[in-house]
Design a protein around this motif. Structure first.
Motif, PDB file in Angstrom:
ATOM      1  N   THR A 121      26.426  51.231  61.160  1.00  0.00           N
ATOM      2  CA  THR A 121      25.764  50.461  62.212  1.00  0.00           C
ATOM      3  C   THR A 121      24.682  51.279  62.899  1.00  0.00           C
ATOM      4  O   THR A 121      23.581  50.792  63.150  1.00  0.00           O
ATOM      5  CB  THR A 121      26.791  49.969  63.257  1.00  0.00           C
ATOM      6  OG1 THR A 121      27.722  49.103  62.593  1.00  0.00           O
ATOM      7  CG2 THR A 121      26.128  49.229  64.399  1.00  0.00           C
ATOM      8  N   ALA A 179      28.397  42.137  63.723  1.00  0.00           N
ATOM      9  CA  ALA A 179      29.167  42.042  62.481  1.00  0.00           C
ATOM     10  C   ALA A 179      30.207  43.158  62.422  1.00  0.00           C
ATOM     11  O   ALA A 179      31.353  42.937  62.007  1.00  0.00           O
ATOM     12  CB  ALA A 179      28.236  42.105  61.266  1.00  0.00           C
ATOM     13  N   ALA A 180      29.808  44.351  62.857  1.00  0.00           N
ATOM     14  CA  ALA A 180      30.753  45.468  62.890  1.00  0.00           C
ATOM     15  C   ALA A 180      31.881  45.183  63.877  1.00  0.00           C
ATOM     16  O   ALA A 180      33.051  45.445  63.587  1.00  0.00           O
ATOM     17  CB  ALA A 180      30.040  46.767  63.257  1.00  0.00           C
ATOM     18  N   ASP A 216      33.089  42.277  64.751  1.00  0.00           N
ATOM     19  CA  ASP A 216      33.995  41.299  64.134  1.00  0.00           C
ATOM     20  C   ASP A 216      34.920  41.970  63.126  1.00  0.00           C
ATOM     21  O   ASP A 216      36.129  41.721  63.114  1.00  0.00           O
ATOM     22  CB  ASP A 216      33.202  40.183  63.450  1.00  0.00           C
ATOM     23  CG  ASP A 216      32.519  39.256  64.432  1.00  0.00           C
ATOM     24  OD1 ASP A 216      32.888  39.259  65.630  1.00  0.00           O
ATOM     25  OD2 ASP A 216      31.594  38.525  64.009  1.00  0.00           O
ATOM     26  N   SER A 217      34.364  42.829  62.287  1.00  0.00           N
ATOM     27  CA  SER A 217      35.173  43.526  61.280  1.00  0.00           C
ATOM     28  C   SER A 217      36.147  44.499  61.922  1.00  0.00           C
ATOM     29  O   SER A 217      37.314  44.583  61.520  1.00  0.00           O
ATOM     30  CB  SER A 217      34.270  44.276  60.298  1.00  0.00           C
ATOM     31  OG  SER A 217      33.462  43.379  59.587  1.00  0.00           O
ATOM     32  N   LEU A 218      35.673  45.233  62.911  1.00  0.00           N
ATOM     33  CA  LEU A 218      36.537  46.190  63.603  1.00  0.00           C
ATOM     34  C   LEU A 218      37.665  45.477  64.331  1.00  0.00           C
ATOM     35  O   LEU A 218      38.817  45.937  64.323  1.00  0.00           O
ATOM     36  CB  LEU A 218      35.719  47.031  64.586  1.00  0.00           C
ATOM     37  CG  LEU A 218      34.703  47.977  63.968  1.00  0.00           C
ATOM     38  CD1 LEU A 218      33.736  48.487  65.026  1.00  0.00           C
ATOM     39  CD2 LEU A 218      35.383  49.130  63.262  1.00  0.00           C
ATOM     40  N   ASP A 219      37.355  44.358  64.934  1.00  0.00           N
ATOM     41  CA  ASP A 219      38.372  43.575  65.636  1.00  0.00           C
ATOM     42  C   ASP A 219      39.428  43.060  64.659  1.00  0.00           C
ATOM     43  O   ASP A 219      40.628  43.077  64.960  1.00  0.00           O
ATOM     44  CB  ASP A 219      37.713  42.419  66.386  1.00  0.00           C
ATOM     45  CG  ASP A 219      38.680  41.721  67.323  1.00  0.00           C
ATOM     46  OD1 ASP A 219      39.403  42.421  68.066  1.00  0.00           O
ATOM     47  OD2 ASP A 219      38.716  40.481  67.320  1.00  0.00           O
ATOM     48  N   ALA A 220      39.001  42.614  63.481  1.00  0.00           N
ATOM     49  CA  ALA A 220      39.951  42.138  62.471  1.00  0.00           C
ATOM     50  C   ALA A 220      40.873  43.271  62.025  1.00  0.00           C
ATOM     51  O   ALA A 220      42.092  43.076  61.886  1.00  0.00           O
ATOM     52  CB  ALA A 220      39.198  41.548  61.276  1.00  0.00           C
ATOM     53  N   LEU A 221      40.297  44.457  61.816  1.00  0.00           N
ATOM     54  CA  LEU A 221      41.128  45.606  61.446  1.00  0.00           C
ATOM     55  C   LEU A 221      42.094  45.962  62.569  1.00  0.00           C
ATOM     56  O   LEU A 221      43.250  46.319  62.315  1.00  0.00           O
ATOM     57  CB  LEU A 221      40.248  46.810  61.107  1.00  0.00           C
ATOM     58  CG  LEU A 221      39.505  46.753  59.782  1.00  0.00           C
ATOM     59  CD1 LEU A 221      38.526  47.916  59.668  1.00  0.00           C
ATOM     60  CD2 LEU A 221      40.483  46.765  58.615  1.00  0.00           C
ATOM     61  N   SER A 274      37.783  53.255  57.319  1.00  0.00           N
ATOM     62  CA  SER A 274      36.923  52.072  57.193  1.00  0.00           C
ATOM     63  C   SER A 274      36.130  51.841  58.479  1.00  0.00           C
ATOM     64  O   SER A 274      34.935  51.530  58.438  1.00  0.00           O
ATOM     65  CB  SER A 274      37.760  50.825  56.898  1.00  0.00           C
ATOM     66  OG  SER A 274      38.368  50.922  55.645  1.00  0.00           O
ATOM     67  N   MET A 303      32.022  51.878  59.086  1.00  0.00           N
ATOM     68  CA  MET A 303      31.298  50.751  59.690  1.00  0.00           C
ATOM     69  C   MET A 303      30.450  51.200  60.879  1.00  0.00           C
ATOM     70  O   MET A 303      29.289  50.804  61.012  1.00  0.00           O
ATOM     71  CB  MET A 303      32.270  49.676  60.156  1.00  0.00           C
ATOM     72  CG  MET A 303      32.732  48.753  59.070  1.00  0.00           C
ATOM     73  SD  MET A 303      33.761  47.453  59.776  1.00  0.00           S
ATOM     74  CE  MET A 303      35.348  47.954  59.141  1.00  0.00           C
ATOM     75  N   ARG A 353      42.510  52.493  57.624  1.00  0.00           N
ATOM     76  CA  ARG A 353      41.709  51.631  58.506  1.00  0.00           C
ATOM     77  C   ARG A 353      40.758  52.476  59.351  1.00  0.00           C
ATOM     78  O   ARG A 353      39.628  52.081  59.618  1.00  0.00           O
ATOM     79  CB  ARG A 353      42.611  50.778  59.375  1.00  0.00           C
ATOM     80  CG  ARG A 353      43.283  49.667  58.600  1.00  0.00           C
ATOM     81  CD  ARG A 353      44.008  48.704  59.529  1.00  0.00           C
ATOM     82  NE  ARG A 353      44.722  47.717  58.763  1.00  0.00           N
ATOM     83  CZ  ARG A 353      46.038  47.605  58.708  1.00  0.00           C
ATOM     84  NH1 ARG A 353      46.794  48.411  59.417  1.00  0.00           N
ATOM     85  NH2 ARG A 353      46.606  46.675  57.979  1.00  0.00           N
TER      86      ARG A 353
END
Length: 140
Positions: free
Chosen positions: A79, A36-37, A39-44, A71, A75, A68
């Motif tokens: 984690t 999940a981290a 996915d979020s890190l990749d989006a950022l 953030s 994350m 960013r």
């Protein structure tokens, strides 16, 4: 009182010689949190890359990169359940590059490699060991 001890698979890893984290690399809750981290890190990261391609306000770009970065640090620290980013990266922005990848990605890929290796090791050990105990306690 008798004491029963057993292996929980919890492993403590040293990260770049500056801090340590403990987790069971085969724990699906940890792996789910890690994914999940990612996915979020990749989006950022994608947002950051898209903004870098625009010729816009440099001051705004730096401000958003700092936001960013904060953030991303939160994350990653969440984690691992411990603040690792300060020790690992200091004041370096997690978008900084090393070995062709952002530094946050290098950390995550190293952990994912360990998760995959540990899972493969444990899967090889599971069947023979389980068969041994099943045969031992099998009713005749």
């Amino acid at each position: 009182m008798p004491d029963i001890r057993f292996d929980t698979g919890l492993v403590t890893y040293e990260l770049n010689g500056v801090c340590s984290v403990s987790f069971n690399p085969t724990d699906s809750h940890f792996v789910e949190k890690l994914m999940a981290a990612v996915d979020s890190l990749d989006a950022l990261q994608e947002e950051h890359n898209a903004q870098m391609e625009q010729d816009g306000d440099t001051a705004g770009l730096f401000r958003q990169a700092r936001e960013r970065d904060q953030s991303m640090r939160a994350m990653l620290d969440d984690t691992f359940g411990t603040p690792v980013c300060e020790a690992l990266f200091g004041s370096m922005n997690l978008y900084a590059m090393a070995d062709g990848l952002p530094v946050w990605c290098n950390l995550v890929l190293a952990v994912m490699d360990e998760v995959n290796a540990a899972t493969a090791r444990e899967m090889k050990r599971t069947d023979p060991r389980l068969a041994k105990y099943t045969a031992k306690y099998k009713r005749k």
